[in-house]
Design an enzyme around this catalytic site. Structure first.
Site, PDB file in Angstrom:
ATOM      1  N   ASP A 149     -10.362  54.515 -19.764  1.00  0.00           N
ATOM      2  CA  ASP A 149      -9.666  53.760 -20.816  1.00  0.00           C
ATOM      3  C   ASP A 149     -10.608  53.420 -21.963  1.00  0.00           C
ATOM      4  OD1 ASP A 149      -8.504  53.304 -18.071  1.00  0.00           O
ATOM      5  OD2 ASP A 149      -6.873  52.526 -19.288  1.00  0.00           O
ATOM      6  N   TYR A 181      -6.110  56.395 -27.562  1.00  0.00           N
ATOM      7  CA  TYR A 181      -5.117  55.363 -27.899  1.00  0.00           C
ATOM      8  C   TYR A 181      -4.463  55.621 -29.255  1.00  0.00           C
ATOM      9  CZ  TYR A 181      -6.464  52.813 -23.773  1.00  0.00           C
ATOM     10  OH  TYR A 181      -6.694  52.463 -22.470  1.00  0.00           O
ATOM     11  N   ASN A 215      -1.735  57.409 -19.247  1.00  0.00           N
ATOM     12  CA  ASN A 215      -0.438  57.248 -19.929  1.00  0.00           C
ATOM     13  C   ASN A 215      -0.573  57.371 -21.442  1.00  0.00           C
ATOM     14  OD1 ASN A 215      -1.807  54.694 -19.275  1.00  0.00           O
ATOM     15  ND2 ASN A 215      -0.249  53.764 -20.586  1.00  0.00           N
ATOM     16  N   HIS A 310      -0.080  45.909 -14.388  1.00  0.00           N
ATOM     17  CA  HIS A 310       0.176  47.178 -13.686  1.00  0.00           C
ATOM     18  C   HIS A 310       0.174  47.026 -12.159  1.00  0.00           C
ATOM     19  CE1 HIS A 310      -0.123  48.945 -17.579  1.00  0.00           C
ATOM     20  NE2 HIS A 310      -1.414  48.732 -17.695  1.00  0.00           N
TER      21      HIS A 310
HETATM   22 FE   LIG Z   1      -5.374  52.095 -20.678  1.00  0.00          FE
END
Ligand SMILES: [Fe+2]
Length: 443
Positions: A149, A181, A215, A310
């Site tokens: 991430d 992102y 995602n 999550h």
């Molecule tokens: Fe993330």
């Protein structure tokens, strides 16, 4: 994906030139005409299963040249330079037109050898280097960095700088999904994919990053008529999935030094009889622990997570795969997605069968350790919303940005540590010794 031989007719119709983001980053540079043959966003990843091939990727913003990578062994008396042409791809996303994205697979490299490579035009030569992994073997030491991430914020930059200046030098990065992102920006602003490529170049041009998709790679936007999932990611980040007989770039395996690495997809079908499930079933007997004693899995959504963010999202995938991970004594599972850090105890939750009520995770010496490393920097902030009291299957957790190091010593021992961005580089916030599941039975 397709191979372009001519400049796409839509290129000049686009109202968003891919160079725009480049200009912002290097203000004061010459106009496009002088820059049009520059080479940006250089990145490398593994090109085969064994470690003798590398995929070299780069972007040329306006023209499809240079489309050749030249490479040679460092320190050789008689310089023997080799060349490989790139496969070129482009894509459009809403009002964005990509540059020419090049992927060149160089093969037949020698193990444990430094190579220089360069991509050059008349105007510019960009030269980089990498070292191939050592030959496979059960006691071959090897050091992985682990990042998830990442994004491209100030925190992301601290994470990457911290990783690169860590006194324990990572030789390759295991990446747990969520790269740029871009999808968090209006219209999934794909120039953010370009700036991300430039941001990580300082590391990924010199050592391979092993990719998995999160995602934020899905980039599905029916309101923009963008209905091909993972389009930018698939064009920009090639992986050697066919080398492990996978039918999809979202799941594949590679071997490196003493480790067998399995990349799985949280966003592809994983039920029984699906391509991903069947691939993993076929993969498991191929793992020779006398060659690669360590088995590492990378996926995006954690199965064990004690954060409200999550929470339970990985549950259905865990139910499908966990018994296999325990049966085959996998060592460690890295996930991202939750924007904080967590390390689990060795636990499993495979006894539950709906009627027996055995639904709690229990200590299991054959189970892997689960690590959530979604703390790279993202752009949505830190996930500081843990469940209290801390469940006993959670060994360590903290809402700080950082990265991890996996330092394999031999077939039985591996050192692992997590480093926070707010500390000096040698400071370790969490650490553990790992005893191989196949060759030892210690904690
Ligand atoms: Fe993330």
């Amino acid at each position: 994906m397709h191979l372009d031989t001519e400049p796409p007719s839509w290129r000049r119709k686009s109202n968003q030139n891919p160079l725009d983001s480049e200009k912002k980053l290097e203000s004061g540079q010459s106009p496009i005409t002088k820059r049009q043959r520059l080479v940006f966003q250089v990145h490398i990843t593994r090109g085969d299963h064994e470690g003798r091939s590398m995929i070299i990727s780069w972007v040329t913003p306006v023209e499809k040249y240079p489309n050749v990578v030249t490479y040679w062994e460092a320190g050789t008396k008689h310089l023997h330079k080799l060349q490989t042409h790139s496969e070129i791809t482009t894509y459009r996303y809403y009002n964005y037109a990509s540059g020419y994205i090049h992927h060149a697979t160089i093969k037949d490299l020698t193990f444990d050898t430094k190579y220089f490579y360069e991509v050059a035009s008349n105007e510019v030569t960009r030269q980089f280097s990498f070292t191939t992994p050592p030959k496979l073997g059960p006691d071959v030491p090897y050091t992985f960095g682990v990042i998830g991430d990442l994004g491209q914020t100030a925190d992301s930059n601290r994470t990457l700088e911290h990783y690169m200046s860590n006194p324990i030098k990572g030789q390759a990065v295991l990446f747990a999904g969520d790269l740029s992102y871009a999808d968090d920006h209006p219209n999934h602003d794909n120039t953010k994919w370009d700036t991300f490529g430039r941001f990580i170049e300082k590391s990924v041009a010199y050592q391979p990053w092993i990719w998995s998709a999160g995602n934020h790679e899905i980039d599905l936007a029916s309101n923009l008529e963008e209905t091909d999932p993972f389009k930018p990611y698939l064009h920009r980040y090639y992986v050697p999935y066919k080398a492990s007989q996978s039918t999809s770039p979202f799941w594949y395996s590679i071997k490196r030094a003493s480790t067998y690495i399995i990349v799985l997809s949280s966003y592809s079908a994983y039920g029984k009889y699906t391509p991903q499930y069947k691939w993993l079933e076929q993969e498991l007997p191929k793992i020779n622990r006398y060659e690669t004693p360590w088995v590492i899995v990378i996926l995006h959504v954690p199965w064990y997570n004690t954060n409200h963010y999550h929470y339970m999202e990985g549950e259905s995938m865990r139910v499908q795969f966990e018994s296999l991970f325990v049966q085959y004594k996998f060592d460690i599972v890295f996930a991202g997605h939750v924007h904080s850090y967590e390390r689990s105890e060795r636990i499993s939750n495979i006894k539950y069968n709906i009627t027996n009520g055995l639904s709690l995770p229990v200590r299991d010496i054959n189970a892997p350790v689960y690590i959530t490393i979604g703390d790279g920097g993202n752009m949505e902030g830190i996930a500081n919303n843990f469940i209290y009291p801390q469940p006993n299957y959670s060994a360590y957790r903290e809402a700080s940005f950082g990265h991890a190091i996996r330092d394999i010593k031999n077939r039985t021992h591996a050192y692992y540590c997590w480093q926070r961005n707010q500390d000096n580089e040698p400071v370790v916030a969490d650490s553990a010794w790992f005893f191989n599941r196949f060759f030892s039975y210690g904690g």
